[in-house]
Write an enzyme that holds these catalytic residues in place. Structure first.
Site, PDB file in Angstrom:
ATOM      1  N   GLN A  56      58.577  13.906 -50.283  1.00 20.53           N
ATOM      2  CA  GLN A  56      57.223  14.348 -49.945  1.00 20.53           C
ATOM      3  C   GLN A  56      56.807  15.558 -50.768  1.00 20.53           C
ATOM      4  O   GLN A  56      55.622  15.751 -51.048  1.00 20.53           O
ATOM      5  CB  GLN A  56      57.133  14.665 -48.448  1.00 20.53           C
ATOM      6  CG  GLN A  56      57.281  13.450 -47.552  1.00 20.53           C
ATOM      7  CD  GLN A  56      56.228  12.392 -47.832  1.00 20.53           C
ATOM      8  OE1 GLN A  56      55.040  12.606 -47.667  1.00 20.53           O
ATOM      9  NE2 GLN A  56      56.686  11.228 -48.288  1.00 20.53           N
ATOM     10  N   HIS A  98      54.500  15.094 -53.793  1.00 21.94           N
ATOM     11  CA  HIS A  98      53.069  14.827 -53.669  1.00 21.94           C
ATOM     12  C   HIS A  98      52.242  15.880 -54.404  1.00 21.94           C
ATOM     13  O   HIS A  98      51.168  15.586 -54.924  1.00 21.94           O
ATOM     14  CB  HIS A  98      52.645  14.788 -52.194  1.00 21.94           C
ATOM     15  CG  HIS A  98      52.763  13.436 -51.575  1.00 21.94           C
ATOM     16  ND1 HIS A  98      51.941  12.389 -51.890  1.00 21.94           N
ATOM     17  CD2 HIS A  98      53.619  12.952 -50.637  1.00 21.94           C
ATOM     18  CE1 HIS A  98      52.267  11.321 -51.185  1.00 21.94           C
ATOM     19  NE2 HIS A  98      53.291  11.637 -50.419  1.00 21.94           N
ATOM     20  N   HIS A 156      54.616  14.534 -41.221  1.00 21.35           N
ATOM     21  CA  HIS A 156      55.695  13.557 -41.108  1.00 21.35           C
ATOM     22  C   HIS A 156      56.912  14.270 -40.532  1.00 21.35           C
ATOM     23  O   HIS A 156      57.283  15.345 -41.021  1.00 21.35           O
ATOM     24  CB  HIS A 156      56.077  12.975 -42.465  1.00 21.35           C
ATOM     25  CG  HIS A 156      54.927  12.424 -43.244  1.00 21.35           C
ATOM     26  ND1 HIS A 156      54.302  13.128 -44.263  1.00 21.35           N
ATOM     27  CD2 HIS A 156      54.297  11.229 -43.176  1.00 21.35           C
ATOM     28  CE1 HIS A 156      53.339  12.387 -44.780  1.00 21.35           C
ATOM     29  NE2 HIS A 156      53.305  11.233 -44.140  1.00 21.35           N
ATOM     30  N   HIS A 197      14.941  16.276 -12.038  1.00 18.15           N
ATOM     31  CA  HIS A 197      16.155  15.513 -11.758  1.00 18.15           C
ATOM     32  C   HIS A 197      16.110  14.977 -10.325  1.00 18.15           C
ATOM     33  O   HIS A 197      16.357  13.794 -10.067  1.00 18.15           O
ATOM     34  CB  HIS A 197      17.398  16.409 -11.897  1.00 18.15           C
ATOM     35  CG  HIS A 197      17.863  16.605 -13.297  1.00 18.15           C
ATOM     36  ND1 HIS A 197      17.165  17.345 -14.211  1.00 18.15           N
ATOM     37  CD2 HIS A 197      18.981  16.166 -13.926  1.00 18.15           C
ATOM     38  CE1 HIS A 197      17.826  17.355 -15.358  1.00 18.15           C
ATOM     39  NE2 HIS A 197      18.937  16.644 -15.214  1.00 18.15           N
TER      40      HIS A 197
END
Length: 453
Positions: free
Chosen positions: A262, A265, A331, A424
C-alpha cells in the site's frame, strides 16, 4: 497514521519502534490547490465546454473527441493481453456479485404504527452518477468496478464515466474495458477538475449528475470538496493507507510485503504495524528495508515508509484493538493466532482483511468482490466505504386513514398549540372537525387527553 498526544493519553501502555518522520496528517489541504481548483470551477461554470476543452488541451494535451464511442468501448478489451482481460472480467463479476448481495439485504418495509396509520420505507436510487476513473501514475483498473458497476447494480439509471486522455485512442484501454464491463452509459476522455466540473454542471450533453464518485489526485479531491452541496459525494478519500495487527506468529516477510503493497500508492501513503511482539516488530522493520532494495517502486514506497510508516508495540491484544481503533485505517489486516477475537472487537476501519492469507491487494484489484473506495484519515471512525447503499436513498412515507386521525390529530393539535405554531395545529384541527370530536372513533384517545378536547 500518527497517534496524537491527546489520543495517546487514552490508550493502554505502548511503545514506538518507529514513529512517522512527518508530524501531522499526510494530506493537508494545500492553499495553492484550493485556489487553483476554485478558479477552474468558476471558469468552467461561466464558459462551459469552451473552458473544459481549453483545460483538456492545456493540462492533458488532448484536443480530440471527448466521448469514447460504444463501438470503441466494446473492442477496448482487444488491445489487452488475454490473461489481463480474463482477470478484469473476473473482477467485474465478483464485485457485481457482492454488490448485488448487498442490495438484496436492503429491504423495503411498511409497518402499522397505530390503527389506521402506516409508515414505510423504500430504497430509491439517485438518478444520475458521474464516476471518475483515475489513470495517472498507475492506472487503477478496478476503479470502474467499484463505482460504475456498483451504481448500476444499485439501479442508477444513468452513469457517466470520465477518465484522463491517454494515447492515440483517447484513454487507457484497460480502464475503458472496465467501464464497458461495468455498463457505463457514456464514457469520456476527460481528466481532472474539468471532468468533475463538466459532469456536475451538465456540460456533456446530459443533465447535471446527482453524485460524483471515484478517487483522484489532490486536485480531483479538492474539486469534489468544492462541488459538495451542488452534488453528493462518495468520500473525500486519500492518500491510501494500511495497518496490520500482528502477533508473534506472523510472518515478518508477508507483513513487510503487505505494508509496502500500500505504501507504493504514493510517497505520502501511511503504513502502520501494531504488534504484541517487539521481536516481530524489529524483524518487520529490517525486512522492509531489505525488500525496498529490490522493489521497482522503491522511489515511491521508500519515502512513504520513511516519512509516514510506523511500528507500535502493545502489551496484549486488548491494547492492539485500542490502538488500531484510534488509527482507524482505510485497510486493516489481521495476522494473529486469534483472528476472530479481533473481528469481534475491532470497530474502526474501512475494510478488514482477516488472516495472513487475506492481503489488501485481493480487494484492491476487485478479485475479492468488496469495494476498495474506503474512508481514510481516521474518518473510518464515523464513515463506511462505498457500497450500493450510498446510491440508494431510504425514503420514508406515511399513510393515514380517516380512522387513523384519532391516533394523530389530537396530540398534534396539543403540541402545536404549546409551540405556538397555529398553522400546524390548524391542519390537525380541520381533520378532527371533519371526523367529529364527539365521534365514537375518538373513544380510543387516552382519557386524560380526551377531556381536554
Amino acid at each position: 497514521m500518527q497517534i496524537t498526544q491527546h489520543e495517546a493519553q487514552s490508550l493502554p501502555p505502548f511503545q514506538w519502534l518507529k514513529k512517522p518522520a512527518v508530524d501531522g496528517p499526510p494530506a493537508q489541504r494545500d492553499p495553492s490547490v484550493v485556489e487553483r481548483v476554485s478558479q477552474m470551477l468558476s471558469e468552467i461554470e461561466r464558459k462551459g465546454m469552451d473552458a473544459v476543452r481549453a483545460y483538456a488541451k492545456e493540462l492533458d494535451g488532448w484536443s480530440g473527441d471527448l466521448e469514447i464511442g460504444a463501438a470503441e468501448l466494446e473492442k477496448s478489451g482487444d488491445a489487452l493481453p488475454r490473461d489481463v482481460r480474463t482477470a478484469l472480467e473476473m473482477g467485474y463479476e465478483r464485485t457485481h456479485r457482492f454488490a448485488a448481495a448487498q442490495r438484496e439485504h436492503l429491504t423495503d418495509f411498511e409497518i402499522e404504527v397505530a390503527p389506521g396509520v402506516a409508515g414505510g420505507q423504500r430504497h430509491v436510487p439517485v438518478s444520475r452518477v458521474g464516476a471518475y476513473l483515475p489513470a495517472g501514475r498507475f492506472p487503477l483498473l478496478a476503479s470502474a468496478f467499484m463505482t460504475v458497476n456498483v451504481a448500476k447494480t444499485a439501479g442508477v439509471p444513468t452513469v457517466l464515466a470520465c477518465t484522463p486522455p491517454s494515447g492515440e485512442h483517447g484513454a487507457h484501454p484497460a480502464v475503458l474495458y472496465g467501464a464497458h464491463l461495468s455498463h457505463a452509459d457514456r464514457v469520456f476522455a476527460l481528466g481532472g477538475v474539468q471532468a468533475l466540473g463538466a459532469m456536475a454542471f451538465g456540460l456533456l450533453g446530459e443533465a447535471p449528475v446527482d453524485m460524483l464518485v471515484g478517487a483522484g489526485n489532490a486536485y480531483v479531491t479538492e474539486a469534489k470538496r468544492q462541488l459538495f452541496g451542488r452534488v453528493g459525494l462518495d468520500l473525500l478519500a486519500g492518500p491510501s493507507e494500511v495497518a496490520v495487527v500482528a502477533d508473534g506468529s506472523a510472518d515478518p516477510v508477508w507483513v513487510a510485503a503487505d505494508l509496502l503493497g500500500q505504501a507504493e500508492h504514493g510517497p505520502n501513503s501511511p503504513a502502520a504495524l501494531v504488534t504484541t511482539s517487539e521481536e516481530l516488530g524489529r524483524k518487520v522493520v529490517a525486512e522492509i528495508e531489505r525488500q525496498l532494495e529490490t522493489l521497482t517502486t522503491r522511489d515511491i514506497a521508500g519515502p512513504a515508509w520513511r516519512d509516514f510508516g510506523s511500528v507500535v508495540v502493545v502489551e496484549d491484544r486488548a491494547g492492539a484493538v485500542a490502538v488500531a481503533d484510534v488509527i482507524a485505517p482505510e485497510h486493516l489486516e489481521i495476522h494473529t493466532e486469534d483472528d476472530d477475537y479481533y473481528l469481534r472487537n475491532l470497530s474502526n476501519y474501512g475494510s478488514l482483511f482477516i488472516g495472513s492469507w487475506s492481503t489488501v491487494a485481493y480487494s484492491d484489484k476487485g478479485i475479492a468482490g468488496t469495494n476498495h473506495v474506503l474512508p481514510t484519515g481516521k474518518t473510518a471512525r464515523y464513515n463506511a466505504g462505498l457500497s450500493v447503499s450510498r446510491f440508494l436513498r431510504p425514503l420514508t412515507y406515511q399513510r393515514a386513514s380517516k380512522e387513523g386521525t384519532v391516533s394523530l390529530a389530537p396530540a398534534v393539535e396539543r403540541v402545536s398549540a404549546f409551540e405556538g405554531l397555529a398553522a400546524h395545529g390548524a391542519t390537525a384541527t380541520l381533520r378532527i372537525d371533519r371526523v367529529g370530536r364527539t365521534s365514537g372513533a375518538f373513544d380510543a384517545i387516552p382519557a386524560a387527553l380526551r377531556e381536554q378536547l
